[in-house]
Design an enzyme around this catalytic site. Structure first.
Site, PDB file in Angstrom:
ATOM      1  N   CYS A   1      76.161  34.849  31.779  1.00  0.00           N
ATOM      2  CA  CYS A   1      77.448  34.313  32.233  1.00  0.00           C
ATOM      3  C   CYS A   1      78.010  35.128  33.391  1.00  0.00           C
ATOM      4  O   CYS A   1      78.740  34.586  34.231  1.00  0.00           O
ATOM      5  CB  CYS A   1      78.442  34.285  31.080  1.00  0.00           C
ATOM      6  SG  CYS A   1      78.675  35.871  30.261  1.00  0.00           S
TER       7      CYS A   1
ATOM      8  N   HIS B   1      82.843  36.216  27.335  1.00  0.00           N
ATOM      9  CA  HIS B   1      82.350  35.189  28.254  1.00  0.00           C
ATOM     10  C   HIS B   1      83.105  35.275  29.572  1.00  0.00           C
ATOM     11  O   HIS B   1      84.298  35.596  29.609  1.00  0.00           O
ATOM     12  CB  HIS B   1      82.520  33.797  27.633  1.00  0.00           C
ATOM     13  CG  HIS B   1      81.922  32.699  28.447  1.00  0.00           C
ATOM     14  ND1 HIS B   1      80.590  32.680  28.821  1.00  0.00           N
ATOM     15  CD2 HIS B   1      82.475  31.576  28.986  1.00  0.00           C
ATOM     16  CE1 HIS B   1      80.350  31.598  29.531  1.00  0.00           C
ATOM     17  NE2 HIS B   1      81.482  30.919  29.661  1.00  0.00           N
TER      18      HIS B   1
END
EC number: 3.4.19.12
Length: 727
Positions: free
Chosen positions: A91, A169
């Site tokens: 990510c 994230h």
């Protein structure tokens, strides 16, 4: 492919080095600590880190909002770079690529340029596969990750890649076609947050969206923001500072040439008068300033430096006659580097100067208290001493190395090459390459020019006409004030004054630090023309100076143009543009952010108009300035040079720290551990340590295991009827 990407930390230094490894030039990543403050300067995009479990919990509350803002149109989605995250722990790279590949003003380099061209028009899923199968990206990504610990086989069953991916994230907030988009690789579609207002930047809307998201995830609790992190992808500040320094140094040379041209145009007869003395005086001044690259003649030095020996709040008492050019060289007081020159003369008896120790002892200042310094300053002793920089000597060896670097930088900074060919009446000395402003006849002419234009100056001066020589000597007694510019040992042009306008580079912490005196170029000229502590050292006088008021706001954003008649004006005005033209910006060498840098120049011009610096009666055009105004402008330029050099050094040191932290983060300590264990085995200590650790683990493991194992059999035995009969 699914197990090859490692997890990265949320660190701006790590992301900056990762961008460089991708081959991108002119980009860095900075951390944002305050969402309430407005972002300064251009921003390419935001990278937002959050805890994925908290986000999933809060996402159920706003499911309809996410559906309404999702962009479902395939044409719009495929036109931007939006990729699905198909690889766990990737990510961070996805967030960076979502910002970089959606920006048109960034030099992507060969790797990302091929990626952008190859995936043009692809679906988000295909772009995700392209990222996962790019070995260059995976290698750069894993090179900045911590080495994963080697888990035991029985412990690996409880860990899943999905669970590791959901811990934290990264998502991106990018402006695309006038609208703010949120690009999350774990979502099917990008999220459109709509356009921003006409009177605001896109960063303002992004900050509001992020603050609402944080408040929603934390249920309005303000003290849980530690679970979030925000970083901004911005232009490389080193490129910006180097471009500004290039412009400022060019403007400094132009201002110095304007001083020379002012003498050549207005006082040509004085040039012919001192033409014969120009070849003789440098030879006489060699014994007094042997290693000084810009030594002044001994005859004129006491004329201005000895005029000012007051405390700074009283008027100049007595007369300061201007000595002739044939004074003996033993009276020289202006020596830049005392360690390289010897003061073998005795101060003249008529001047009220207290005898001091020899120069090599007095300047060392071994253990002088601050109270003694103040007493000497009040008695006028400090005015007659050899001007040396603070902390000239130190017991630390690094200070001596810095001193040698400063002397080399100073000698190289005052030498420059003339743009045009030398005229017959030129004052430049081509043999040594020094600034012709520092030549003796130039100083005399500037002094006389200043005396003629004193009535027109608004700055209060203390003028005393001597009865002997008949020529007035100007002295302005003021307190020497520390500079608001940052103190830095690498700046060879640190000035005693601050900027004439509010520089975005100054901070309150930097402003409180004391700085070194001004550069040799302006300090020697100002000492000879206006006395050692002239009024140009005062920031308020600089602010109301005409040259600084006209050219100060654009001195670091555009080049100055010097006409043949001595008119000094911004280069863009000579080309018929408004403010600094794009050609001026492109000449600074900034890569990838030319349009954003031009926007900064327009903002500087607009702020100048709003603050009333532009006089309505006189349009902004080229004008002629007096020597004192040009010297004030020169001090302003050198203050900005010192400021940008300090900031450039900070950025360079920051990059070095980034690399050191990255090496500590990615270093594999397995070899050290193996070597240490083998040394313990050789010493016979390994067996005892292993037995101690095994015994402790057995006690803890057995006790906990017995508790769990005894509960279940006991319950089963109690449920049987034959056990109750036995009891």
């Amino acid at each position: 492919m699914n197990k090859g990407w490692l997890e990265l930390e949320s660190d701006p230094g790590l992301f900056t080095l990762l961008v460089e490894d991708f081959g991108v030039k002119g980009v860095q990543v900075e951390e944002i600590y305050d969402l309430q403050s407005k972002c300064q300067g251009p921003v390419y995009g935001f990278i937002f880190l959050f805890k994925w479990i908290e986000e999933r919990r809060s996402r159920r509350k706003v499911s309809t909002l996410v559906d309404d803002t999702s962009v479902i149109d395939d044409d719009i989605v495929n036109s931007m770079f939006f990729a699905h995250q198909l690889i766990p722990n990737s990510c961070a790279t996805h967030a960076l690529l979502s910002v970089l590949l959606n920006c048109s003003n960034v030099d992507l380099g060969p790797t990302l340029s091929r990626m952008k061209d190859f995936t043009k028009g692809f679906s988000p899923e295909s772009k995700g596969y392209a990222i996962g199968n790019a070995p260059e990206l995976a290698k750069a990504h894993n090179s900045h990750a911590r080495p994963e610990p080697r888990h035991l086989p029985e412990k690996q069953n409880g860990l899943s890649a999905v669970r590791t991916m959901e811990a934290f994230h990264f998502v991106s907030y990018v402006p695309i076609t006038g609208r703010l988009f949120e690009l999350d690789g774990l979502k099917v579609y990008p999220i459109d947050h709509g356009p921003w207002g006409e009177d605001e930047e896109w960063t303002d809307k992004a900050r509001r969206v992020i603050m609402e998201r944080i408040g929603l995830a934390t249920a309005g609790e303000p003290y849980h923001d530690i679970r979030f992190n925000l970083m901004a992808v911005v232009p490389d500040r080193r490129v910006k500072y180097e471009a500004r320094l290039h412009v400022l140094k060019g403007n400094r040379q132009t201002v110095l040439e304007a001083l020379q041209q002012l003498i050549r145009v207005t006082q040509p007869e004085l040039i012919q008068t001192h033409k014969s003395q120009e070849s003789q005086l440098p030879e006489e001044s060699k014994p007094a300033s042997s290693k000084s690259p810009f030594g002044l003649e001994a005859g004129r030095t006491p004329a201005a430096s000895e005029c000012t020996h007051t405390d700074g709040a009283e008027e100049v008492a007595g007369s300061c006659p201007q000595t002739t050019t044939h004074s003996p060289p033993s009276k020289s007081k202006l020596v830049v580097k005392p360690s390289g020159s010897s003061l073998n003369g005795v101060p003249p008896t008529p001047t009220p100067i207290v005898q001091r120790l020899p120069a090599f002892l007095d300047n060392h200042n071994y253990a002088k208290s601050p109270m003694q310094e103040e007493e000497d300053l009040a008695a006028g002793v400090g005015r007659s001493r050899v001007p040396v920089r603070p902390q000239q000597y130190s017991d630390d060896e690094e200070d001596y190395e810095d001193e040698e670097e400063d002397v080399q930088n100073t000698s190289s900074a005052i030498r420059y090459k003339r743009k045009g060919t030398g005229k017959p009446g030129s004052l430049s000395n081509s043999s040594d390459g020094q600034l012709s402003v520092l030549q003796p006849n130039t100083i005399n002419v500037l002094t006389e020019k200043l005396q003629e234009s004193q009535k027109d100056l608004s700055i209060p001066l203390s003028i005393k006409t001597s009865s002997g020589a008949g020529s007035p000597a100007v002295a302005v007694p003021t307190h020497s004030q520390p500079s608001p510019t940052p103190s830095n040992e690498s700046t060879d042009t640190a000035s005693e004054i601050g900027s004439a306008f509010n520089s975005p580079l100054r901070s309150p912490i930097r402003s409180a630090n004391p700085t070194r005196p001004s550069s040799p170029v302006t300090s020697h000229i100002s000492k000879v023309l206006f006395g050692e502590d002239d009024s140009l050292l005062r920031v308020d006088c600089i602010r109301y100076n005409r040259a600084v008021r006209d050219l100060g706001p654009v001195i670091s954003t555009g080049l100055l143009h010097l006409a043949e008649d001595g008119v000094l004006s911004p280069l863009a005005l000579t080309e018929g543009g408004k403010g600094s033209s794009p050609s001026t910006r492109s000449s600074q060498g900034s890569q990838g952010s030319s349009s954003l840098e031009e926007k900064e120049v327009v903002e500087v011009t607009d702020s100048r108009d709003k603050s009333g610096l532009n006089r309505s009666s006189e349009p902004l055009s080229g004008e002629k300035y007096s020597p004192k105004e040009l010297l004030a402008l020169l001090k302003c330029v050198e203050a900005e040079i010192a400021n940008y050099e300090a900031c450039l050094k900070e950025e360079v040191e920051k990059r070095k720290k980034f690399k050191i932290d990255d090496q500590r983060r990615t270093h594999n300590y397995d070899e050290f551990i193996c070597t240490f264990i083998s040394m313990l085995a050789q010493e016979g200590m390994l067996a005892n340590l292993v037995e101690q650790n095994i015994s402790v683990r057995r006690r803890q493991g057995v006790s906990i295991g017995r508790l769990h194992k005894q509960r279940k059999p006991d319950r089963r035995k109690r449920s049987r009827p034959y056990k109750a009969k036995r009891q």
